[in-house]
Each structure stands twice: as C-alpha cells, then as structure tokens.
Design an enzyme around this catalytic site. Structure first.
Site, PDB file in Angstrom:
ATOM      1  CG  ASP A   1     -15.332  11.872  63.135  1.00 13.52           C
ATOM      2  OD1 ASP A   1     -16.432  11.630  62.574  1.00 13.52           O
ATOM      3  OD2 ASP A   1     -15.124  12.948  63.727  1.00 13.52           O
TER       4      ASP A   1
ATOM      5  CE1 TYR B   1      -8.763   7.662  46.959  1.00 14.06           C
ATOM      6  CE2 TYR B   1      -7.239   6.411  45.600  1.00 14.06           C
ATOM      7  CZ  TYR B   1      -7.786   6.690  46.841  1.00 14.06           C
ATOM      8  OH  TYR B   1      -7.342   6.009  47.941  1.00 14.06           O
TER       9      TYR B   1
ATOM     10  CG  ASP C   1      -7.603   3.737  50.525  1.00 15.47           C
ATOM     11  OD1 ASP C   1      -7.369   2.545  50.273  1.00 15.47           O
ATOM     12  OD2 ASP C   1      -6.719   4.558  50.847  1.00 15.47           O
TER      13      ASP C   1
ATOM     14  CE  LYS D   1     -15.148  15.354  60.090  1.00 13.07           C
ATOM     15  NZ  LYS D   1     -15.351  14.897  61.488  1.00 13.07           N
TER      16      LYS D   1
ATOM     17  CG  ASP E   1      -6.027  -0.702  54.471  1.00 14.36           C
ATOM     18  OD1 ASP E   1      -6.552  -1.149  53.425  1.00 14.36           O
ATOM     19  OD2 ASP E   1      -4.808  -0.442  54.554  1.00 14.36           O
TER      20      ASP E   1
HETATM   21  C1  IPM Z   1      -6.628   0.237  47.477  1.00 14.49           C
HETATM   22  C2  IPM Z   1      -5.250   0.813  47.448  1.00 14.49           C
HETATM   23  C3  IPM Z   1      -5.153   1.863  46.352  1.00 14.49           C
HETATM   24  C4  IPM Z   1      -6.167   2.954  46.658  1.00 14.49           C
HETATM   25  C5  IPM Z   1      -3.740   2.431  46.162  1.00 14.49           C
HETATM   26  C6  IPM Z   1      -2.771   1.334  45.769  1.00 14.49           C
HETATM   27  C7  IPM Z   1      -3.677   3.561  45.192  1.00 14.49           C
HETATM   28  O1  IPM Z   1      -4.909   1.320  48.704  1.00 14.49           O
HETATM   29  O2  IPM Z   1      -7.067  -0.308  46.450  1.00 14.49           O
HETATM   30  O3  IPM Z   1      -7.274   0.313  48.524  1.00 14.49           O
HETATM   31  O4  IPM Z   1      -5.898   3.886  47.402  1.00 14.49           O
HETATM   32  O5  IPM Z   1      -7.270   2.853  46.128  1.00 14.49           O
HETATM   33 MG    MG Z   2      -6.324   0.889  50.210  1.00 13.27          MG
END
Ligand code: IPM
Ligand code: MG
Length: 358
Positions: free
Chosen positions: A221, A139, A245, A189, A249
């Site tokens: 993984d 990032y 990240d 990893k 999710d």
């Molecule tokens: C998050 C989002 C961001 C990230 C994107 C929007 C750049 O997915 O906050 O998880 O990857 O950090």
């Molecule tokens: Mg995200």
C-alpha cells in the site's frame, strides 16, 4: 554473426494483439539487417476467435515445440465473448507455468515530462524496473468453491510461496540491481499476510552475498503511494506475482499509459516470452489507433534477451527519441497517429540510425 537464423514464435492473439504485433514485426524487420541478424517466424493461431470458431485452445503439447525456439512473442489475449479467464489460462498461464518463466521483468521509464499524469516529475525521476515473481502466489490456481450459488458459498484461493521460488526471484533482482543504481526494494504485505514473511527472511539471509546492493522493504500500500508521490526513490522493485501485476499497471500509468509498457516473462538461459503489458482492448480493436509502443518495446526486450544487443538498443533509442521529442505525442490510443504510422516511424528511425550511426 550467428550461423543459424533465430526461430521466434509469434502469438498475435486477440483484439489489438494482431495490430500491435504487426508493428513489432515491422520494426524487427528494420532492425535485423542492420544488426546482421537473421530470423524465422513461426506463427501460432491461439486466440479467442479460434476458440469460438473451432473450439480449439492451445494444446499443452505446444510447450514442447516452444522449448525448441529461441523466444516467443505475444500480442494480447482476451475477448468478452469468451468466459472470463479461459483464454488467458489456456495460453498465458500455461506458458508461464509450463516453461517455468519465473521472472516477469517490467521496466518503468518516463521519456518526457509531458507523458506522465504526475506533477513536477522529470524523466530522471521515473526509472525503475519491477521484478515480479511469475509462477506462484494466487496464480497457481489452488483453491475452489463450495456450495456455489448458495448463501453459504465459500470461495478460496491460496497464496503460495516456495523458498526456491522466492530465492531465485530475489537473486535475479539483486543481480539486476547490482547492474543499475544498486538499490533493491522488496514490496510485500508481510504485516497482514504472515506467509509473506518468507520474502523478508530470505532477503535478509541472502543480502550479505550482494554487499554492493542497498535494500529496503515496503508494504504494497505504501509502495503504491510512493510510486505516485516520489517515484525517484525506486530503482529495482522485487515483489509477488499479484502485487507485481497491480503495481506494473500503476507503473505503466506514470510512464504515460498502458500502451507503452513492455514485459519479459523469463527463465534466464531458457526460451522466454515477451509481450506488451496491455490487454486486448476490445473497445479499440480494429480501429487502428492502439499504440504499438509497448509491443515494439517488448520486441526490443526479446532481442536483448537472445543476445542481439545492437538491434535491441537501436529500437530502444528510436522509441525514446520519438517519444521524448514529441514526434509521437503519446504512447496510448490518443496520440493522433495510427498504429501503423507509429510502427513505421519507429522502423524509419531505426533505419536512419543505421545510415548515420552517430
Ligand atoms: C498481466 C495480465 C495477466 C496477469 C492477466 C491477463 C491474467 O494482467 O500480464 O499483467 O494478471 O498476469
Ligand atoms: Mg496485469
């Protein structure tokens, strides 16, 4: 009670961002008087719409102003009409890096077995917090392309880890684990990415300073697999920016959907940014069906962070009660309730709690 009202910056953003932000503010307005707290909102217009209409992006000088606030709240960013990543970098990345918000704190908690797509899982099996490093890794934007558009094109993105960045993140995670079930799992990893060995070494080096916390380490993984097959093995996960990240999710999915998940981008002791972890969801924007649960929960995290524990807890309990009882059947766009209805239900629940504190 604090003399000065808190000053909270609000960036509603794009797509469903403004919809869920209104509900988070509705719930804040319900909780604040009960907790005896006063606040002032400072709204910022940064969005893809503003960029498309006027060519305006958030100026870097905004960071100076943010430093004078108590906290920041963000709805969501992203619009398919704008080149990929432009608005995310101009607002979210600039704030994360500019304010050095090195922790991205993302709780994963299941409130009812009916909410998770996993089989044979009870709420008590899913109760973890992901501590995502938030300022380094791929990032940082180090890299680029050469011979772009030709068959010989080269694209490079560097994964950056600093000793300081790794250590401060691990220390935060150790302290968090010490306040919970005292188990910390490092996810990396390091077998394939040698640079990530810095995480293992630093962990081993500082672990003796936290004798009450048991540690283990896992490749990402395997961690993804165990989050699905055996989530109860996790208490606090500490991981790199990119893996955090992705795993959060997944975490949101196992707790019932992206719509319900919240996060805090923190620099402990300094102004920090709170947001739902979902994006701007252009497909459902304006339909009034987005779940405000993630945004409301992010508001609860904000209040906790600035020291308003009572207000934070009331909101947290209200959300938990509505989801676990099934009165809000899901934390996604398929609950059958509108964004506004869910926001109002949470606000009402908070007010009722205040009326009958037991
Ligand atoms: C998050 C989002 C961001 C990230 C994107 C929007 C750049 O997915 O906050 O998880 O990857 O950090
Ligand atoms: Mg995200």
């Amino acid at each position: 009670m604090r003399e000065q009202p808190y000053r909270i910056g609000v960036i509603p953003g794009d797509g469903i961002g403004p919809d869920v932000t209104s509900e988070a503010l509705k719930v804040l307005a319900a909780a604040a008087p009960v907790a005896g707290m006063r606040y002032e909102l400072i709204e910022y217009p940064w969005s893809s719409a503003l960029y498309l209409d006027d060519g305006v992006l958030m100026p870097e000088t905004a960071l100076e102003e943010y430093r004078t606030l108590d906290a920041l709240f963000l709805g969501a960013l992203g619009d398919p009409r704008v080149e990929r990543g432009v608005i995310e970098r101009a607002v979210l990345m600039t704030i994360r890096l500019g304010l050095d918000l090195y922790i991205n704190l993302r709780p994963v908690q299941l409130y009812s077995a009916t909410l998770t797509p996993l089989k044979n899982v009870e709420p008590s099996d899913v109760d973890m917090v992901v501590v995502r490093e938030n300022t380094e890794d791929v990032y940082v934007g180090l890299g680029g392309t050469m011979r772009r558009g030709t068959p010989d094109e080269i694209a490079v993105a560097e994964m950056v880890f600093t000793r300081r960045g790794v250590e401060r993140t691990l220390r935060y995670a150790f302290e968090l684990a010490a306040s919970r079930r005292r188990h910390l799992t490092l996810v990396d990893k390091a077998n394939a990415i040698r640079a990530q060995e810095i995480w293992r070494r630093t962990l081993e080096e500082i672990a003796p300073e936290y004798p009450g916390v048991e540690t283990d380490a896992m490749y990402v993984d395997a961690a993804a697999m165990f989050m699905v097959t055996d989530p109860s093995r996790f208490d606090v996960i500490v991981t790199t920016n990119l893996f955090g990240d992705i795993l959060t999710d997944l975490g949101a999915a196992i707790q019932g959907g992206l719509g319900g998940a919240a996060s805090g981008n923190l620099h402990p002791g300094q102004v920090s940014l709170f947001e739902p972890i979902h994006g701007s969801a252009p497909d459902i924007a304006g339909k009034g069906v987005a779940s405000p649960v993630g945004a409301v929960s992010a508001m609860s995290m904000l209040l906790d962070y600035i020291g308003e524990r009572e207000a934070a807890d009331m909101i947290g309990i209200a959300v938990k009660e509505l989801l676990s009882s099934g009165r809000v059947p899901s934390a996604d766009a398929r609950s059958g309730l509108t964004t506004e209805q869910v926001g109002t239900m949470i606000a009402d629940e908070v007010r009722q709690m205040a009326a009958s504190p037991d």
